[in-house]
Design a protein around this motif. Structure first.
Motif, PDB file in Angstrom:
ATOM      1  N   HIS A 154      48.537   5.453  18.338  1.00  0.00           N
ATOM      2  CA  HIS A 154      47.425   6.337  18.025  1.00  0.00           C
ATOM      3  C   HIS A 154      46.360   5.515  17.299  1.00  0.00           C
ATOM      4  CE1 HIS A 154      49.939   9.597  19.235  1.00  0.00           C
ATOM      5  NE2 HIS A 154      50.789   9.455  18.225  1.00  0.00           N
ATOM      6  N   ALA A 155      45.097   5.959  17.425  1.00  0.00           N
ATOM      7  CA  ALA A 155      44.006   5.230  16.780  1.00  0.00           C
ATOM      8  C   ALA A 155      43.305   6.129  15.766  1.00  0.00           C
ATOM      9  CB  ALA A 155      43.007   4.745  17.826  1.00  0.00           C
ATOM     10  N   ALA A 156      43.069   5.595  14.577  1.00  0.00           N
ATOM     11  CA  ALA A 156      42.323   6.313  13.529  1.00  0.00           C
ATOM     12  C   ALA A 156      41.152   5.420  13.142  1.00  0.00           C
ATOM     13  CB  ALA A 156      43.227   6.572  12.327  1.00  0.00           C
ATOM     14  N   ILE A 157      39.949   5.881  13.476  1.00  0.00           N
ATOM     15  CA  ILE A 157      38.768   5.016  13.360  1.00  0.00           C
ATOM     16  C   ILE A 157      37.861   5.503  12.236  1.00  0.00           C
ATOM     17  CG2 ILE A 157      36.948   3.889  14.690  1.00  0.00           C
ATOM     18  CD1 ILE A 157      37.997   5.310  17.175  1.00  0.00           C
ATOM     19  N   GLU A 158      37.327   4.542  11.498  1.00  0.00           N
ATOM     20  CA  GLU A 158      36.349   4.892  10.466  1.00  0.00           C
ATOM     21  C   GLU A 158      35.037   5.372  11.106  1.00  0.00           C
ATOM     22  OE1 GLU A 158      35.632   5.755   7.645  1.00  0.00           O
ATOM     23  OE2 GLU A 158      37.557   5.478   6.697  1.00  0.00           O
ATOM     24  N   VAL A 159      34.151   5.871  10.268  1.00  0.00           N
ATOM     25  CA  VAL A 159      32.910   6.481  10.751  1.00  0.00           C
ATOM     26  C   VAL A 159      31.776   5.464  10.834  1.00  0.00           C
ATOM     27  CG1 VAL A 159      33.545   8.697   9.766  1.00  0.00           C
ATOM     28  CG2 VAL A 159      32.188   7.137   8.397  1.00  0.00           C
ATOM     29  N   PRO A 160      30.878   5.607  11.797  1.00  0.00           N
ATOM     30  CA  PRO A 160      30.973   6.415  12.999  1.00  0.00           C
ATOM     31  C   PRO A 160      31.938   5.752  13.979  1.00  0.00           C
ATOM     32  CG  PRO A 160      28.975   5.069  13.064  1.00  0.00           C
ATOM     33  CD  PRO A 160      29.615   4.803  11.745  1.00  0.00           C
ATOM     34  N   ALA A 161      32.610   6.577  14.793  1.00  0.00           N
ATOM     35  CA  ALA A 161      33.624   6.014  15.694  1.00  0.00           C
ATOM     36  C   ALA A 161      32.987   5.076  16.712  1.00  0.00           C
ATOM     37  CB  ALA A 161      34.354   7.147  16.414  1.00  0.00           C
ATOM     38  N   ALA A 162      31.778   5.400  17.162  1.00  0.00           N
ATOM     39  CA  ALA A 162      31.125   4.622  18.219  1.00  0.00           C
ATOM     40  C   ALA A 162      29.620   4.652  17.992  1.00  0.00           C
ATOM     41  CB  ALA A 162      31.457   5.241  19.576  1.00  0.00           C
ATOM     42  N   THR A 163      28.914   3.704  18.599  1.00  0.00           N
ATOM     43  CA  THR A 163      27.465   3.647  18.374  1.00  0.00           C
ATOM     44  C   THR A 163      26.645   3.742  19.673  1.00  0.00           C
ATOM     45  OG1 THR A 163      27.456   1.244  18.441  1.00  0.00           O
ATOM     46  CG2 THR A 163      27.709   2.256  16.270  1.00  0.00           C
ATOM     47  N   THR A 164      27.302   3.866  20.816  1.00  0.00           N
ATOM     48  CA  THR A 164      26.577   4.108  22.071  1.00  0.00           C
ATOM     49  C   THR A 164      27.292   5.237  22.826  1.00  0.00           C
ATOM     50  OG1 THR A 164      27.864   2.636  23.512  1.00  0.00           O
ATOM     51  CG2 THR A 164      26.054   1.613  22.284  1.00  0.00           C
ATOM     52  N   ILE A 165      26.563   5.829  23.766  1.00  0.00           N
ATOM     53  CA  ILE A 165      27.162   6.906  24.563  1.00  0.00           C
ATOM     54  C   ILE A 165      28.287   6.350  25.439  1.00  0.00           C
ATOM     55  CG2 ILE A 165      26.688   8.601  26.393  1.00  0.00           C
ATOM     56  CD1 ILE A 165      25.593   9.356  23.605  1.00  0.00           C
ATOM     57  N   ASP A 166      28.078   5.166  25.986  1.00  0.00           N
ATOM     58  CA  ASP A 166      29.145   4.573  26.811  1.00  0.00           C
ATOM     59  C   ASP A 166      30.413   4.374  25.980  1.00  0.00           C
ATOM     60  OD1 ASP A 166      27.543   4.576  29.011  1.00  0.00           O
ATOM     61  OD2 ASP A 166      26.959   2.467  28.860  1.00  0.00           O
ATOM     62  N   GLU A 167      30.244   3.931  24.748  1.00  0.00           N
ATOM     63  CA  GLU A 167      31.422   3.751  23.887  1.00  0.00           C
ATOM     64  C   GLU A 167      32.114   5.084  23.601  1.00  0.00           C
ATOM     65  OE1 GLU A 167      30.910  -0.146  21.030  1.00  0.00           O
ATOM     66  OE2 GLU A 167      30.257   1.775  20.263  1.00  0.00           O
ATOM     67  N   CYS A 168      31.310   6.136  23.405  1.00  0.00           N
ATOM     68  CA  CYS A 168      31.908   7.463  23.152  1.00  0.00           C
ATOM     69  C   CYS A 168      32.787   7.865  24.339  1.00  0.00           C
ATOM     70  CB  CYS A 168      30.815   8.504  22.945  1.00  0.00           C
ATOM     71  SG  CYS A 168      29.902   8.327  21.401  1.00  0.00           S
TER      72      CYS A 168
END
Ligand SMILES: NC(=O)c1ccc[n+]([C@@H]2O[C@H](COP(=O)([O-])OP(=O)(O)OC[C@H]3O[C@@H](n4cnc5c(N)ncnc54)[C@H](O)[C@@H]3O)[C@@H](O)[C@H]2O)c1
Length: 454
Positions: A154-168
């Motif tokens: 499982h992955a727990a990511i700090e904020v923000p999780a992503a910075t581009t729409i493709d990454e989201c």
């Protein structure tokens, strides 16, 4: 603190891709990817409500033990049945420092990984980890989370999780393919006031919800120039992008009040930035021979983004991290029955008081305080970490894993809340034009209930 040459090369790569993207029309690229919702691949399906078998303990690996990661080591060690098994950072001394914190707490020394910028892959390959925490600079969040999930963690990511729409989308698609949890560690959703407001909203005290306001208004000028922590990387984003670069602390909680991805969704937004002044002023105070005197900043001192939801509600989200000012996340929710607002916390319920704010928030905590906070309050206050919210988030997350329950926050929340970063950049670049918000749930938001009382 020394950085690896690899780390710099990735930053340079990101810098050059950003420049190319800007040349090709940043806004167009953002808007196009926002509008198109890619079809699911074969074998991929929704992860709403995803649960697992209960487990006896939660075995954790942490990538990035700088400011945030090292603080989370302390928080996690305050939680029963959590074992920290592996730590990774490109700075070996940081790994050592956190290893010592773990052993001082009586746990075996976690295995350390500090052989360069891709050594995290070796941590992810370990078969004795349940979840990998990612506490690194933003450009690393998605590659690290994807690596963890593809290795079965499982992955727990700090904020923000992503910075581009493709990454989201990459986070969403990887979680759906690998059937792993991918949670963004939005600790502010677990603040005592935020949970009180969530409870009051769910109890129906605000009637039909119509409008929310959120923000991250925090004077980070000193942090942005601190070369031992975030200043190493975060200031660069202010040189490249103009928009809301840190939306989720304020937005996450109000999105939960409104049931975003659970009955409602972000539909479109417009974004407007003020001019930039404050970071340049800080830069100009540096000694003449400081190479940072060459930096130029584009991110406006204040960004204001307005989101319209599918049900027709409005959300105002602000970002200001370079102006002198007291801290606020605004945290306002308004409905047909009243309004709740923070900084300072205050309440107005229609028909129950004269037409003025009631600042006696303690009264509301006693009457409507969230059951989760009531349950773990003592431990949370003792552990500390942003007033206890770090403990409550991590306690709740590990409790869900131990019991095999679905998590409170999904990969769809991580994507939707984080997407306001690139979408606001796209709107600002197009002269505050409306930008469509992607539906990361691919229509499931209509069938999902809003987050309930845990
Ligand atoms: N939720 C919160 O309240 C909160 C508070 C602070 C920071 N954050 C977030 O936490 C994250 C980390 O921020 P921070 O303040 O700890 O920054 P930091 O610079 O202090 O720490 C980041 C760490 O990551 C390490 N790192 C960089 N590249 C790496 C790689 N390839 N492999 C392994 N390690 C690598 C760095 O050496 C550093 O120790 C950011 O996403 C930030 O936005 C969240």
């Amino acid at each position: 603190m020394k950085q690896s040459k690899h780390s710099i090369s990735r930053r340079d790569f990101l810098h050059s891709t950003a420049t190319l993207a800007a040349a090709a029309g940043f806004a167009g690229a953002f808007a196009r990817s926002a509008a198109a919702e890619p079809a699911r691949h074969h074998g991929q399906s929704s992860v709403f409500g995803q649960s697992f078998s209960p487990m006896e303990k939660v075995r954790v690996g942490i990538i990035g033990v700088g400011g945030r990661g090292s603080s989370l080591v302390h928080t996690l060690l305050d939680i029963e049945k959590v074992e920290i098994k592996a730590l990774c950072d490109i700075v070996p001394e940081r790994v050592k420092r956190s290893q010592q914190v773990v052993t001082r707490k009586g746990q075996p020394e976690p295995v350390g990984y500090s052989k360069g910028e891709t050594d995290f892959e070796n941590l992810c390959r370990r078969d004795d980890l349940d979840i990998v925490y990612i506490d690194t600079p933003w450009e690393w969040h998605v590659p690290m989370a994807v690596c963890a999930m593809k290795n079965g963690r499982h992955a727990a990511i700090e904020v923000p999780a992503a910075t581009t729409i493709d990454e989201c989308w990459e986070l969403v698609n990887t979680a759906e393919k690998t059937r792993r949890h991918c949670i963004m560690l939005e600790n502010c959703c677990y603040g005592e006031t935020e949970m009180l407001f969530l409870n009051m909203v769910r109890l129906g005290l605000l009637g039909e919800l119509t409008h929310a306001e959120a923000g991250y208004l925090h004077d980070l000028r000193a942090v942005l120039y601190d070369q031992t922590s975030e200043g190493n990387w975060r200031r660069r984003y202010h040189a490249r992008l103009d928009g809301n670069l840190y939306p989720t602390h304020g937005l996450g909680p109000v999105a939960q009040y409104l049931g975003i991805n659970g009955g409602d969704k972000f539909d479109h937004l417009v974004s407007l930035s003020s001019l930039e002044h404050s970071l340049s002023k800080q830069r100009d105070a540096l000694p003449n021979n400081d190479p940072r005197r060459m930096e130029k900043f584009v991110c406006g001192d204040m960004n204001t983004t307005l989101i319209k939801t599918a049900l027709g509600r409005s959300i105002k989200v602000q970002h200001s991290v370079t102006s002198p000012r007291p801290y606020s996340r605004i945290n306002l929710i308004s409905g047909t029955g009243g309004i709740l607002c923070d900084y300072p916390p205050r309440v107005f319920l229609d028909g129950q008081q004269p037409e003025e704010w009631d600042n006696n928030i303690q009264k509301y905590h006693e009457k409507y305080g969230h059951p989760l906070w009531k349950k773990v309050r003592e431990l949370a206050v003792k552990s500390g970490g942003h007033g206890g919210m770090d403990f409550v988030l991590n306690w709740r997350l590990t409790q869900c894993l131990l019991e095999g329950q679905a998590l409170d926050m999904t990969v769809y929340d991580a994507a939707a809340w984080s997407s306001v970063f690139p979408l606001s950049v796209a709107s600002v670049a197009k002269g505050s034009a409306p930008v469509q918000c992607p539906d990361f749930t691919r229509g499931e938001w209509k069938r999902q209930p809003p987050l309930g009382i845990v």
